[in-house]
Scaffold this motif. Structure first.
Motif, mmCIF file in Angstrom:
data_model
loop_
_atom_site.group_PDB
_atom_site.id
_atom_site.type_symbol
_atom_site.label_atom_id
_atom_site.label_comp_id
_atom_site.label_asym_id
_atom_site.label_seq_id
_atom_site.Cartn_x
_atom_site.Cartn_y
_atom_site.Cartn_z
ATOM 1 N N ARG A 159 0.812 -1.211 0.000
ATOM 2 C CA ARG A 159 0.000 0.000 0.000
ATOM 3 C C ARG A 159 0.849 1.267 0.000
ATOM 4 N NH1 ARG A 159 -2.394 -0.914 4.626
ATOM 5 N NH2 ARG A 159 -1.148 0.555 5.821
ATOM 6 N N ASN B 230 -7.611 -6.028 -1.901
ATOM 7 C CA ASN B 230 -8.081 -5.065 -0.916
ATOM 8 C C ASN B 230 -7.902 -5.591 0.512
ATOM 9 O OD1 ASN B 230 -9.284 -2.535 -0.251
ATOM 10 N ND2 ASN B 230 -11.183 -3.625 0.198
ATOM 11 N N GLU B 231 -8.225 -6.850 0.743
ATOM 12 C CA GLU B 231 -8.067 -7.434 2.073
ATOM 13 C C GLU B 231 -6.602 -7.504 2.481
ATOM 14 O OE1 GLU B 231 -10.132 -11.153 1.924
ATOM 15 O OE2 GLU B 231 -12.097 -10.196 2.063
ATOM 16 N N ARG C 212 -5.461 -3.965 3.378
ATOM 17 C CA ARG C 212 -6.029 -3.534 4.661
ATOM 18 C C ARG C 212 -5.542 -4.390 5.827
ATOM 19 N NH1 ARG C 212 -12.201 -2.373 4.263
ATOM 20 N NH2 ARG C 212 -11.778 -0.244 4.884
#
Length: 104
Positions: A21, A47-48, A51
């Motif tokens: 990220r 995305n997981e 995050r």
């Protein structure tokens, strides 16, 4: 000769999702969708991971290594460091009660 690390880390290691990220996505001008498409997984999986709700699997490590030109071990070692840290924090008191053995 090496110097033993007897103090241990004081902070949780950086999660591979944070590395992706904060470092990889901006440097390569990638979005969640473009990363997912490039490595052939769903946006939800990426995305997981970003995050920090998902771990890097061996399969994901192979995909990321191929895309970014590094090794799968880079990604798996980063994940292993986080997993060991989390486990050590969770069972710290139990581990402290174990008496080390000495060879006879």
């Amino acid at each position: 000769m090496s110097i033993a690390n007897t103090t241990g880390m004081k902070r949780r290691p950086t999660h591979p999702g944070e590395m992706l990220r904060e470092d990889f996505l901006p440097d390569y001008d990638l979005t969640v969708s473009s990363l997912a498409g490039a490595i052939g997984v769903s946006r939800q999986s990426v995305n997981e991971l970003l995050r920090e709700r998902r771990s890097v699997s061996p399969e994901m490590a192979l995909r990321l290594a191929r895309l970014f030109g590094n090794s799968p071990e880079f990604w798996l070692n980063a994940q292993r460091a986080v997993d060991l840290w989390d486990a050590a924090q969770a069972i710290e008191k139990d581990v402290a009660l174990i008496t080390p053995l000495s060879a006879v």
